[in-house]
Design a protein around this motif. Structure first.
Motif, PDB file in Angstrom:
ATOM      1  N   LEU A  51      70.116  20.620  47.642  1.00 15.80           N
ATOM      2  CA  LEU A  51      71.266  20.526  48.546  1.00 15.80           C
ATOM      3  C   LEU A  51      71.725  21.896  49.024  1.00 15.80           C
ATOM      4  N   VAL A  52      71.645  22.901  48.151  1.00 14.11           N
ATOM      5  CA  VAL A  52      72.129  24.225  48.541  1.00 14.11           C
ATOM      6  C   VAL A  52      71.279  24.801  49.668  1.00 14.11           C
ATOM      7  N   VAL A  53      70.014  24.390  49.739  1.00 10.87           N
ATOM      8  CA  VAL A  53      69.151  24.814  50.839  1.00 10.87           C
ATOM      9  C   VAL A  53      69.378  23.936  52.067  1.00 10.87           C
ATOM     10  N   ALA A  54      69.521  22.632  51.843  1.00 11.68           N
ATOM     11  CA  ALA A  54      69.647  21.701  52.962  1.00 11.68           C
ATOM     12  C   ALA A  54      70.941  21.901  53.748  1.00 11.68           C
ATOM     13  N   VAL A  55      72.039  22.228  53.059  1.00 13.18           N
ATOM     14  CA  VAL A  55      73.316  22.335  53.768  1.00 13.18           C
ATOM     15  C   VAL A  55      73.333  23.518  54.722  1.00 13.18           C
ATOM     16  N   ALA A  56      72.400  24.459  54.538  1.00 10.02           N
ATOM     17  CA  ALA A  56      72.349  25.611  55.443  1.00 10.02           C
ATOM     18  C   ALA A  56      71.827  25.225  56.821  1.00 10.02           C
ATOM     19  N   ALA A  57      71.185  24.046  56.936  1.00 13.35           N
ATOM     20  CA  ALA A  57      70.565  23.675  58.210  1.00 13.35           C
ATOM     21  C   ALA A  57      71.603  23.494  59.312  1.00 13.35           C
ATOM     22  N   LEU A  58      72.736  22.865  59.002  1.00 16.75           N
ATOM     23  CA  LEU A  58      73.744  22.599  60.031  1.00 16.75           C
ATOM     24  C   LEU A  58      74.378  23.877  60.569  1.00 16.75           C
ATOM     25  N   PRO A  59      74.842  24.811  59.704  1.00 20.09           N
ATOM     26  CA  PRO A  59      75.370  26.063  60.265  1.00 20.09           C
ATOM     27  C   PRO A  59      74.316  26.888  60.991  1.00 20.09           C
ATOM     28  N   GLN A  60      73.063  26.799  60.554  1.00 21.93           N
ATOM     29  CA  GLN A  60      72.000  27.505  61.284  1.00 21.93           C
ATOM     30  C   GLN A  60      71.866  26.962  62.696  1.00 21.93           C
ATOM     31  N   LEU A  61      71.910  25.651  62.831  1.00 20.08           N
ATOM     32  CA  LEU A  61      71.817  25.033  64.154  1.00 20.08           C
ATOM     33  C   LEU A  61      73.012  25.427  65.015  1.00 20.08           C
ATOM     34  N   ALA A  62      74.215  25.356  64.433  1.00 24.25           N
ATOM     35  CA  ALA A  62      75.418  25.719  65.189  1.00 24.25           C
ATOM     36  C   ALA A  62      75.387  27.187  65.601  1.00 24.25           C
ATOM     37  N   ALA A  63      74.958  28.050  64.672  1.00 24.60           N
ATOM     38  CA  ALA A  63      74.902  29.479  64.984  1.00 24.60           C
ATOM     39  C   ALA A  63      73.865  29.780  66.044  1.00 24.60           C
ATOM     40  N   SER A  64      72.727  29.084  65.983  1.00 22.56           N
ATOM     41  CA  SER A  64      71.692  29.329  66.986  1.00 22.56           C
ATOM     42  C   SER A  64      72.156  28.901  68.371  1.00 22.56           C
ATOM     43  N   LEU A  65      72.984  27.857  68.442  1.00 22.98           N
ATOM     44  CA  LEU A  65      73.493  27.413  69.741  1.00 22.98           C
ATOM     45  C   LEU A  65      74.425  28.456  70.356  1.00 22.98           C
ATOM     46  N   GLY A  66      75.216  29.127  69.509  1.00 19.14           N
ATOM     47  CA  GLY A  66      76.190  30.081  70.028  1.00 19.14           C
ATOM     48  C   GLY A  66      75.732  31.520  70.044  1.00 19.14           C
ATOM     49  N   SER A  67      74.604  31.810  69.374  1.00 17.39           N
ATOM     50  CA  SER A  67      74.203  33.207  69.227  1.00 17.39           C
ATOM     51  C   SER A  67      73.853  33.860  70.558  1.00 17.39           C
ATOM     52  N   GLY A  68      73.274  33.109  71.485  1.00 21.35           N
ATOM     53  CA  GLY A  68      72.874  33.698  72.760  1.00 21.35           C
ATOM     54  C   GLY A  68      74.042  34.232  73.561  1.00 21.35           C
ATOM     55  N   ILE A  69      75.160  33.516  73.525  1.00 17.63           N
ATOM     56  CA  ILE A  69      76.342  33.979  74.256  1.00 17.63           C
ATOM     57  C   ILE A  69      76.844  35.284  73.661  1.00 17.63           C
ATOM     58  N   ILE A  70      76.866  35.361  72.326  1.00 15.55           N
ATOM     59  CA  ILE A  70      77.302  36.589  71.657  1.00 15.55           C
ATOM     60  C   ILE A  70      76.384  37.749  72.032  1.00 15.55           C
ATOM     61  N   ILE A  71      75.075  37.498  72.014  1.00 13.42           N
ATOM     62  CA  ILE A  71      74.104  38.554  72.322  1.00 13.42           C
ATOM     63  C   ILE A  71      74.265  39.045  73.758  1.00 13.42           C
ATOM     64  N   VAL A 102      83.321  34.394  37.819  1.00 14.18           N
ATOM     65  CA  VAL A 102      83.835  33.191  38.486  1.00 14.18           C
ATOM     66  C   VAL A 102      82.755  32.475  39.285  1.00 14.18           C
ATOM     67  N   LEU A 103      81.471  32.874  39.106  1.00 18.26           N
ATOM     68  CA  LEU A 103      80.400  32.284  39.907  1.00 18.26           C
ATOM     69  C   LEU A 103      80.185  30.825  39.520  1.00 18.26           C
ATOM     70  N   THR A 104      80.332  29.950  40.486  1.00 22.25           N
ATOM     71  CA  THR A 104      80.144  28.516  40.294  1.00 22.25           C
ATOM     72  C   THR A 104      79.255  27.973  41.411  1.00 22.25           C
ATOM     73  N   TYR A 105      78.818  26.741  41.257  1.00 21.54           N
ATOM     74  CA  TYR A 105      77.970  26.120  42.267  1.00 21.54           C
ATOM     75  C   TYR A 105      78.648  26.066  43.634  1.00 21.54           C
ATOM     76  N   PRO A 106      79.923  25.666  43.749  1.00 20.75           N
ATOM     77  CA  PRO A 106      80.563  25.661  45.075  1.00 20.75           C
ATOM     78  C   PRO A 106      80.589  27.047  45.723  1.00 20.75           C
ATOM     79  N   LEU A 107      80.739  28.111  44.922  1.00 19.69           N
ATOM     80  CA  LEU A 107      80.753  29.456  45.500  1.00 19.69           C
ATOM     81  C   LEU A 107      79.353  29.868  45.956  1.00 19.69           C
ATOM     82  N   VAL A 108      78.321  29.447  45.234  1.00 22.16           N
ATOM     83  CA  VAL A 108      76.948  29.691  45.693  1.00 22.16           C
ATOM     84  C   VAL A 108      76.704  28.971  47.017  1.00 22.16           C
ATOM     85  N   MET A 109      77.201  27.727  47.092  1.00 23.70           N
ATOM     86  CA  MET A 109      77.073  26.960  48.332  1.00 23.70           C
ATOM     87  C   MET A 109      77.791  27.676  49.484  1.00 23.70           C
TER      88      MET A 109
END
Length: 415
Positions: A51-71, A102-109
């Motif tokens: 799950l910690v790897v899979a949840v990164a997919a959505l922000p990656q997609l969102a960031a890729s959509l907006g990154s071109g405007i920033i660039i 204080v390192l916990t699973y939610p903070l790693v996520m």
């Protein structure tokens, strides 16, 4: 960007950019191993590690959509440096949390999601700078893109090995210090060299309207549209075979070492293929190289269907990695030649967004069809589908004008 006709040749920007790509890409490869490893240490739960790897997919997609405007608004060099700085901070959060106790699973996520937001922005910004540094170094676009893809592949080839060494020496938590340092060095490399990139661009248009302009350029430029869609479909299928189906096959045979050798053959041949294209690409017809790369991607699943010989399978992986390595450099050159300079970031972000959206679909489809039909049937339909993609590439008129096109002009965006 200033005209370089009267400017002395300077390859330092290209070297700095590729060094930054190697270091940051290696950091990403380390994270791909260290994040799930750390999660298993904290939770002893394989589902949590996935799950910690899979949840990164959505922000990656969102960031890729907006990154071109920033660039395109902030400038390519500034965006690359900024994204690496934020990536360094997100990587450093994990050992800091560990030192504070204080390192916990939610903070790693949280750190994983934060890193996933900035990574596509940096990747896209560095890719957008390639034609600028090529012009300053008076290097052919085919050569520059071939080397860039080889460097990126090499980073992902050595990253997991570096992760294993770091985890063994300092532990999974402290290994993130090395990633943070790598991203910081990458930022310094890009910032320290005078990159021949355009300055920040003022715009009164709404960011949504600017993003739509990038998509219009992608969809209304036939060669660009065709190469993007075909390569995305082919790699969606190829990565699903390599990343989902083959691990299932070899896990059930309890042969992880054999699977590792196959992956090394595929990745190592891919690095070699990209370097070969970089050296010879200007003399090879782009359409032939591109369609061959699509077709050979079908070799792996079909060989696994029809041959149980490990030696044959190993050769198939190496050949597929070697010849499919030309696909991305050809796509990159098409973008660089046919997209107006001021829109390059937005178009590249659209290309990456399609990939980020498509690949999880392929992974899910592979998983479900294995469950329903078994590994052999899944390999067969994926191989057949890849051949259909290659056949489409062979007959579509959009690829017949794929050879050198000259510099893009702004009207392209408004066709």
């Amino acid at each position: 960007m200033p005209d370089t006709a009267d400017t002395p040749r300077d390859i330092r920007p290209f070297l700095a950019l590729e060094a930054a790509t190697l270091i940051s890409g290696t950091g990403n490869g380390v994270a791909a191993i260290a994040l799930p490893w750390l999660t298993l240490q904290l939770t002893d739960d394989p589902a949590a590690a996935g799950l910690v790897v899979a949840v990164a997919a959505l922000p990656q997609l969102a960031a890729s959509l907006g990154s071109g405007i920033i660039i395109d608004r902030l400038g390519r060099q500034r965006t690359s440096v900024g994204s690496d700085i934020f990536s360094a901070v997100s990587a450093a959060l994990i050992p800091v949390f560990g030192l504070l106790g204080v390192l916990t699973y939610p903070l790693v996520m949280f750190a994983s999601v934060l890193g996933a937001i900035f990574d596509p922005v940096g990747v896209t910004a560095r890719e957008a700078m390639l034609p600028d540094v090529a012009k300053r170094g008076r290097l052919a676009l085919e050569r520059v893109n071939g080397i860039h893809e080889a460097i990126w592949g090499l980073a992902w080839l050595i990253g997991p090995g570096v992760a294993g060494v770091l985890i063994g020496l300092v532990g999974a938590t402290m290994s993130f210090w090395a990633m943070a340092a790598g991203f910081a060095i990458s930022a310094v490399l890009v910032a320290a060299v005078c990159m021949p990139t355009p300055p920040a661009r003022e715009s009164e248009a709404h960011w949504v309207a600017e993003a739509i302009e990038g998509w219009k350029c992608l969809l209304h430029t036939p060669a660009l549209r065709a190469t993007t869609v075909l390569s995305t479909l082919a790699f969606m299928l190829a990565y699903s075979v390599v990343g989902v189906v083959l691990p299932v096959v070899y896990e059930r045979m309890d042969q992880p070492e054999a699977l590792g050798v196959l992956f090394m053959a595929y990745s190592g041949a891919g690095v070699g293929g990209a370097l070969i294209y970089g050296a010879l690409g200007s003399r090879i017809p782009r359409r032939a190289a591109f369609v061959t790369g699509l077709a050979v991607s079908a070799l792996v699943p079909l060989v696994f269907v029809f041959s149980a010989s490990y030696a044959v399978q190993l050769v198939a992986m190496a050949v597929a990695g070697l010849l499919s390595a030309a696909v991305n450099p050809v796509l990159n050159v098409v973008v660089q030649e046919r997209v107006p300079d001021e829109m390059r970031g937005r178009v590249l972000s659209a290309v990456f967004a399609l990939a980020y959206a498509a690949y999880p679909v392929g992974y899910a489809a592979a998983g479900f069809t294995i469950k329903w039909w078994g590994e052999t049937a899944t390999l067969a339909w994926m191989g057949g589908a890849t051949l259909l993609v290659a056949a489409w590439g062979l007959v579509t008129p959009a690829l017949r004008g794929l050879e050198s096109h000259g510099p893009a002009v702004s009207e392209t965006a408004h066709r």
